[in-house]
Design a protein around this motif. Structure first.
Motif, short mmCIF file in Angstrom:
data_model
loop_
_atom_site.label_atom_id
_atom_site.label_comp_id
_atom_site.label_asym_id
_atom_site.label_seq_id
_atom_site.Cartn_x
_atom_site.Cartn_y
_atom_site.Cartn_z
N PHE A 1 0.82 -1.22 0.00
CA PHE A 1 0.00 0.00 0.00
C PHE A 1 0.85 1.27 0.00
N VAL A 2 1.81 1.36 0.92
CA VAL A 2 2.54 2.61 1.12
C VAL A 2 3.28 3.05 -0.15
N ILE A 3 3.95 2.11 -0.82
CA ILE A 3 4.78 2.47 -1.97
C ILE A 3 3.94 3.02 -3.13
N PRO A 4 2.89 2.31 -3.61
CA PRO A 4 2.10 2.91 -4.69
C PRO A 4 1.39 4.19 -4.26
N SER A 5 1.04 4.28 -2.97
CA SER A 5 0.31 5.45 -2.54
C SER A 5 1.19 6.70 -2.52
N LEU A 6 2.48 6.55 -2.17
CA LEU A 6 3.34 7.73 -2.10
C LEU A 6 4.13 7.97 -3.39
N LEU A 7 4.56 6.90 -4.07
CA LEU A 7 5.42 7.09 -5.24
C LEU A 7 4.64 7.00 -6.55
N GLY A 8 3.55 6.22 -6.54
CA GLY A 8 2.79 6.03 -7.77
C GLY A 8 1.90 7.22 -8.08
N GLY A 9 1.44 7.26 -9.32
CA GLY A 9 0.54 8.33 -9.71
C GLY A 9 -0.89 7.84 -9.69
N SER A 10 -1.79 8.67 -10.24
CA SER A 10 -3.19 8.28 -10.23
C SER A 10 -3.42 7.08 -11.14
N GLU A 11 -2.52 6.88 -12.15
CA GLU A 11 -2.76 5.76 -13.08
C GLU A 11 -2.17 4.45 -12.54
N THR A 12 -1.40 4.53 -11.43
CA THR A 12 -0.85 3.30 -10.86
C THR A 12 -1.93 2.60 -10.05
N LEU A 13 -2.36 1.44 -10.56
CA LEU A 13 -3.40 0.69 -9.88
C LEU A 13 -2.76 -0.45 -9.12
N MET A 14 -2.92 -0.46 -7.79
CA MET A 14 -2.51 -1.64 -7.06
C MET A 14 -3.62 -1.98 -6.08
N ILE A 15 -3.80 -3.28 -5.85
CA ILE A 15 -5.00 -3.72 -5.16
C ILE A 15 -5.02 -3.27 -3.69
N GLY A 16 -3.82 -3.15 -3.08
CA GLY A 16 -3.76 -2.68 -1.70
C GLY A 16 -4.32 -1.27 -1.59
N LYS A 17 -3.97 -0.44 -2.60
CA LYS A 17 -4.45 0.94 -2.62
C LYS A 17 -5.95 0.99 -2.88
N VAL A 18 -6.43 0.13 -3.79
CA VAL A 18 -7.86 0.08 -4.08
C VAL A 18 -8.65 -0.29 -2.82
N LEU A 19 -8.13 -1.30 -2.09
CA LEU A 19 -8.82 -1.74 -0.87
C LEU A 19 -8.90 -0.60 0.14
#
Lengths: 273, 296
Positions: free
Chosen positions: B235-253
Motif C-alpha cells: 500500500f505505502v509504496i504505490p500510494s506515495l510514489l505512484g501516480g493516479s494511473e498506478t493501480l494496485m489492489i492494496g491501494k484500491v482496498l
C-alpha cells in the motif's frame, strides 16, 4: 569462492550505494536552511527546532512510544509462549491450526490484517484508540517474536532443564533459572524486532485507531502526502539515528552474550553428561 | 497437566484476534452495503435463535464478488498488481544476485559487517525509506537537479508519480529480502566444485551458469517469493510514489474502505487478494520444506 573480482567489487559498491545513498541524502537535506528541499541554502538546524515546537508531532511520538512499549512487551511474552508450544509440546489437538496462525500473519498483507481487526473491534463494540492499536500490534508482532525465539529453542539442549528438575526445581523455576537465561538473547532481539515493527507500522494502526489516537507514522504519512517537507527529513534523521544505534548496539551485546551463553551451556552439558 | 495454560493463552489470543476477524471479513464480504451503523446488512440476531440464524444465512449472497468480476477497475487492479509485483521481483533479483554473490566472494572477516549493512535498512521505517525517494525523484528533486547539472538532460524527467517510481520503491524496499537467502545459499556452496569445473575446461562464465546458479536455486526461489508476496499487497509504496494511473489492489482496498466506505466490497477485495496469495505462499512453503529436508 575466494577471489574478489572487479565485477564483485562493482556489484557491492553499486548495491550498497543504492541502499544507503537515499537515506544519506534525506539526512543531509534535513540540515538545509531553505524551505525547498532540493536546493541547498546553507547549513541550519532550524527544522529540528520547528519539529520540537510542533505539538501534533510530539503528541503522536508519545502515543507511538507508549503503543510500541506495551505491544512489544505483550508480544514478547505471548510469542515466547507460542515458541515453547511449537518446539516443546509435541502433539495436541489443533496443533496444525496453531502453527498456521503463527505463520499466516507473517505473509498476510497489512491491509487485510488491518481491515479484519477493525471489523472485529467494530462488531465487539470496542472503543478504538491506543488500546486497540496495542492489541493489533501485539497480534502480528507476537508471530515474529515466536519465529525468532523458536529458532533459538530448537538448538537448546533440553536435558539441562531436565537436570534442574531432577535437582528439585519446579517446572517454572527450572524455566526461569535455566532456559530463560539461555534463550534471553533471542527473546531480547524478538522484543526489539516487535518494538521497531510497532514503531514503523502505518497501515494496521490507521485501520485500528479511532479519532483519539494518532501515531507518528500516521502523522508523517498525512504530512508527506502533501509533499516533501524538511521537517519530516529532520524527524526521519532522528528516528533513523536512534534505530541504527540501538540495532548496532544490541547486536554487538547480543553476540557477546550468545558466545558466553553457548560456553556456559557447553560447560553445563559436560558437567551433567 | 501444566502445559495447557501455556498452550491456551497464545492459542486463544490468535483465535480471537486473527482467525475470528478473518471469518468476519468473509461474512461481511457476503453481506450487502447499507446506510446504517455498521454499514452492512444482515446482522446476526442471536436472540431470534434458529430462525434468526436461518434468516441471516439466507440473506448472504455473492453479489459483491459478482460486482468485482463485472467492474473492470478491480480486474485491472489485480492484474496490474500481479504485473508490478512480477516485474519488480525480476528487477530485485537482477540487482540482488550480484550483491549476494559479491558478499559470498568477499573475505570472511568482512562478511558479518556486510550482513549487518544489508539488514540495517530493514530495521528503519519503510515509510521513511519510501519518503526518501520522494525527495530524490520529484521534478525539482535531487536526481533531476544532478542530471541537469551533468548536462545529460535539458528538462526534468517525470519519475515521481509514475509506475517507474513504484518499481524503484519496491526494489529498494525489498532488496534485503532478496540478498539474504541467496547469500546464505551461495555461502554454503563448495568452492571446489567450481575449481573442478574450471579444471575440466569450463570458462569462469560457463562454470558460473552451470554450477553456481543451479546450486543457489533454492535461495533464488526463496528470495523471489519474499519479494513477490509482500509486493502484491503493498500500500505505502504505490500510494506515495505512484501516480493516479498506478493501480494496485492494496491501494484500491484502502480507498474502498476509507474513501467510499463500502465495507462489503472492501472485504470481498481482501478475500480475493488472499485467494491469489495462497498460490505463491504454498509454493514458498514447499521450497522451504525441500530445503529443510535437503539440509538433514
Amino acid at each position: 569462492m575466494k577471489r574478489l573480482s572487479w565485477f564483485n567489487i562493482t556489484a557491492l559498491t553499486v548495491g550498497f550505494a543504492f541502499l544507503y545513498l537515499p537515506i544519506l541524502i534525506l539526512m543531509i537535506y534535513s540540515f538545509n536552511g531553505g524551505r525547498n528541499v532540493a536546493i541547498w541554502a546553507g547549513f541550519s538546524t532550524k527544522w529540528y527546532g520547528e519539529l520540537f515546537r510542533d505539538q501534533a508531532f510530539l503528541d503522536a511520538a508519545w502515543v507511538t512510544v507508549k503503543v510500541a512499549l506495551a505491544a512489544s512487551t505483550f508480544a514478547t511474552v505471548l510469542g515466547t509462549m507460542a515458541a515453547l508450544v511449537l518446539v516443546r509440546v509435541g502433539r495436541f489437538p489443533g496443533r496444525t491450526l496453531f502453527s498456521g496462525m503463527i505463520y499466516a500473519p507473517l505473509v498476510m498483507p497489512e491491509v487485510i490484517t488491518g481491515l479484519s481487526l477493525l471489523l472485529l473491534f467494530i462488531s465487539l463494540g470496542v472503543d478504538r484508540g491506543v488500546f486497540t492499536i496495542i492489541l493489533a500490534h501485539t497480534t502480528f508482532a507476537m508471530c515474529y517474536v515466536s519465529v525468532v525465539v523458536s529458532s533459538r529453542l530448537v538448538t537448546f539442549d533440553q536435558s539441562l532443564e531436565e537436570a534442574a528438575r531432577d535437582l528439585g526445581c519446579s517446572p517454572v523455576s527450572a524455566f526461569r533459572l535455566v532456559t530463560l537465561p539461555i534463550i534471553a538473547p533471542a527473546v531480547i532481539s524478538g522484543w526489539l524486532l516487535a518494538f521497531t515493527l510497532s514503531l514503523d507500522d502505518l497501515v494496521i494502526s490507521s485501520f485500528t485507531t479511532g479519532p483519539s489516537a494518532t501515531t507518528l507514522p500516521m502523522e508523517i504519512y498525512s504530512s508527506v502526502r502533501r509533499g516533501v517537507s524538511p521537517k519530516i527529513n529532520a524527524l526521519s534523521t532522528i528516528m533513523i539515528s536512534i534505530v541504527a544505534l540501538a540495532v548496532i548496539g544490541t547486536s554487538i551485546a547480543a553476540k557477546r552474550a550468545a558466545v558466553r551463553a553457548q560456553r556456559d551451556e557447553q560447560a553445563a552439558a559436560r558437567a551433567t553428561g | 497437566m501444566r502445559k495447557w495454560p501455556l498452550i491456551a493463552v497464545p492459542y486463544l489470543w490468535l483465535l480471537l484476534l486473527f482467525l475470528v476477524p478473518f471469518l468476519i471479513v468473509i461474512k461481511i464480504s457476503l453481506s450487502d452495503a447499507a446506510l446504517s451503523i455498521p454499514p452492512y446488512t444482515p446482522t446476526l440476531d442471536l436472540a431470534a435463535g434458529w430462525a434468526g440464524l436461518r434468516q441471516f444465512l439466507s440473506e448472504l449472497d455473492f453479489e459483491n464478488y459478482a460486482f468485482l468480476a463485472s467492474d473492470d477497475l478491480y480486474w485491472r487492479a489485480y492484474l496490474s498488481s500481479l504485473q508490478i509485483a512480477t516485474v519488480s521481483t525480476v528487477l530485485t533479483l537482477m540487482l540482488g544476485f550480484p550483491i549476494a554473490y559479491g558478499m559470498a566472494c568477499a573475505p570472511e572477516e568482512w562478511r558479518p559487517t556486510l550482513m549487518m549493512l544489508v539488514i540495517l535498512p530493514f530495521w528503519t521505517s519503510l515509510l521513511i525509506r519510501v519518503y526518501a525517494w520522494m525527495g530524490i525523484l520529484s521534478t525539482e528533486g535531487f536526481l533531476n537537479n544532478f542530471l541537469q547539472w551533468l548536462g545529460v538532460i535539458d528538462a526534468p524527467l517525470m519519475i515521481l508519480n509514475t509506475q517507474n517510481a513504484v518499481y524503484i520503491g519496491i526494489v529498494y524496499t525489498y532488496l534485503p529480502f532478496m540478498i539474504l537467502p541467496i547469500y546464505s545459499a551461495l555461502e554454503k556452496l563448495d568452492g571446489s566444485l567450481i575449481e573442478a569445473a574450471e579444471d575440466l575446461g569450463c570458462t569462469r562464465t560457463k562454470a558460473f551458469w552451470l554450477i553456481t546458479v543451479p546450486l543457489s536455486r533454492p535461495g533464488i526461489i526463496a528470495g523471489c517469493f519474499l519479494v513477490f508476496i509482500p509486493a502484491l499487497g503493498e500500500f505505502v509504496i504505490p500510494s506515495l510514489l505512484g501516480g493516479s494511473e498506478t493501480l494496485m489492489i492494496g491501494k484500491v482496498l484502502w480507498e474502498e474502505f476509507f474513501n467510499n466506505r463500502d465495507w462489503p466490497v472492501a472485504s470481498a477485495v481482501a478475500v480475493v487478494l488472499l485467494l491469489i496469495l495462497i498460490i505463491p505462499i504454498v509454493l514458498f512453503q514447499r521450497n522451504e520444506q525441500k530445503q529443510r529436508e535437503a539440509g538433514k
